[in-house]
Structure formats: C-alpha cells, structure tokens
Scaffold this active site. Sequence first.
Site, PDB file in Angstrom:
ATOM      1  N   ASP A  18      -9.852   1.614  -4.059  1.00  0.00           N
ATOM      2  CA  ASP A  18      -8.775   1.569  -3.071  1.00  0.00           C
ATOM      3  C   ASP A  18      -7.979   2.874  -3.178  1.00  0.00           C
ATOM      4  O   ASP A  18      -8.555   3.941  -3.323  1.00  0.00           O
ATOM      5  CB  ASP A  18      -7.911   0.325  -3.297  1.00  0.00           C
ATOM      6  CG  ASP A  18      -7.216  -0.154  -2.027  1.00  0.00           C
ATOM      7  OD1 ASP A  18      -6.783   0.695  -1.217  1.00  0.00           O
ATOM      8  OD2 ASP A  18      -7.088  -1.375  -1.841  1.00  0.00           O
ATOM      9  N   ASN A  49     -10.021   5.221   2.270  1.00  0.00           N
ATOM     10  CA  ASN A  49      -9.109   5.078   1.130  1.00  0.00           C
ATOM     11  C   ASN A  49      -9.226   6.277   0.195  1.00  0.00           C
ATOM     12  O   ASN A  49     -10.074   7.143   0.377  1.00  0.00           O
ATOM     13  CB  ASN A  49      -9.408   3.784   0.362  1.00  0.00           C
ATOM     14  CG  ASN A  49      -8.495   2.643   0.774  1.00  0.00           C
ATOM     15  OD1 ASN A  49      -7.285   2.804   0.878  1.00  0.00           O
ATOM     16  ND2 ASN A  49      -9.087   1.476   1.021  1.00  0.00           N
ATOM     17  N   GLU A  51       0.837  -1.204   0.000  1.00  0.00           N
ATOM     18  CA  GLU A  51       0.000   0.000   0.000  1.00  0.00           C
ATOM     19  C   GLU A  51       0.870   1.252   0.000  1.00  0.00           C
ATOM     20  O   GLU A  51       2.058   1.212   0.293  1.00  0.00           O
ATOM     21  CB  GLU A  51      -0.921   0.046   1.231  1.00  0.00           C
ATOM     22  CG  GLU A  51      -2.263  -0.642   1.054  1.00  0.00           C
ATOM     23  CD  GLU A  51      -3.235   0.172   0.211  1.00  0.00           C
ATOM     24  OE1 GLU A  51      -2.824   1.218  -0.361  1.00  0.00           O
ATOM     25  OE2 GLU A  51      -4.396  -0.246   0.091  1.00  0.00           O
TER      26      GLU A  51
END
Length: 271
Positions: free
Chosen positions: A192, A144, A17
């Site tokens: 995301d 997100n 991430e």
Amino acid sequence: MDLEAERVVASGDALGECPIWDERMAALWWVDIHGSALKRYEGGSVKVVPLPEPPGSIALRRQGGLLVALASGVYVIGTTEPELLVRPAGHEAGLRFNDGRCDRAGRFWVGTLAEPDFPPRGVLYRVDTDGRATPMRRGIHVPNSIAFSPDGRTMYFADTPRHKIWAFNYDAQTGAMSNERIFAAPHPGLPDGSCVDAEGCLWNAEWGNSRVVRYTPAGKLDRVVSVPAKNPTCCAFGGAKLDTLYITSADGAGLFAVVPGVTGLAESRFG
C-alpha cells in the site's frame, strides 16, 4: 529489527490514507477516503473537515493550504471551499483518484482506480506546477506507494494487486520516469502507501498483513513494524524532529505511531 506500533488516536477511519506532516503547523494531516473527510491531528486532538467527495490523497502547497485529489479531480483547499485545479481530459466517470505525492521539484503525482473490482482502467498522472495533468502510465488496478528518494533521482510506485513495488530512474528537471525495474515483491502482504526516510530507505504499509516494512535502497527488507490492525494503509514521518513514524489504517482501527530510530524528510510541497 522488529518494532511494534501503538495506537495514538481512535480516529475511526473507514479507509485512512496519505498521512503527511505539516512542519509549518506542527500537525499531521490525512484523509478518510470512504468517510469523505480530511483530518488533522495536533495537540492530542483530531479536527475533521467534511469533503464533498471521497479524497484519495493530499499534498502540502508552498504558498499554503493543500491539494486534495477528490474523486472528480485535483482541488486546492485554503480558507474557502475546494477549488478545482485540474480534471484530466481523460478522467473517466467511475474512476476516483487514489495515492498521490509530490516529487522533490514540486510536481504532484497521483493515480486513479475503479471501485469496487479494480479492473486495470487506472491512470498515473503527473500534475505539473502550472496545473497541467499528463498521463504517464495506464492499465493500473490500484495505484500506490508513490515516493521519491532523498536526491529525487529514484521514483517508487506499486500497483497493489500485482504484489510488486517498482523503482524508476527519475529526471527531476523534466519529470520523466525511465528504467523500470522491480524493487521489491512483498509477500504475503499487499503493498500500500509508502514514505522514504533520511537514509533513503522505503517504508511500506502492507495491506492485509498487519505490518509496515523498511527496504534499503537495494530493495532488501531490514526492519519490520508490527501494527495492531489488519490493514495498515500508509505511513509518514512526523513530529518536531521527524522521528515518529505515523501509520494510517482501515476499518476503524485508528492512527498508529512508532519511534523507529531513524528520521524522515520534510514533505515536498506542490508549486
């Protein structure tokens, strides 16, 4: 325009991430949340820095080093062990920090979530440059897609299970968000992590849908990047010319990249 990303590193991230390009070091940083690690890609190799807790996101600092949002709070990482910057007063046990990004004025925005079922207990915080953390939004499942337009006057945010990305008017002087509206409602992918390019378009990684998509400032989908991984997680522009889009992923798929024909923006730094 349809493009296809290629794997550049078999990084083995359980949950990669928050990639960010560090122009001072000419390196790409990202985190492996479930691997409790910070990673740096430069010169074709990856350096792994183990962390004491799962890191949700990172940010560059103007004075050097990084911010890292660990499970228990937001920390500073330099040449020593992580040093606590702030643990919000309302940060509950069982929550961990997730997606985060700096606005154009140097504040750090970061949200929390509760694993593994993601009930609506998460909070979106604004961390000011003096270290104060202010809750700005509650009742979040999975925070997100935090991103800001090139002029800093629009903020983007998604609560992933709700299949929507919102846009807000943003006051860079006060750090206030207003005029909430639906910017995009991705389907069938889950929104995301995101980044914004130099043209003001939002690139969003769609979890579960093997692609990254580009939305114009009006919310119109105009480009698709296929990713050979089921769960791409976030994206960032990097390279000397900021013309390479790097894409993190989950489940050990690796780090991917594509040259999409547009350039990105230098990452905003905290402080």
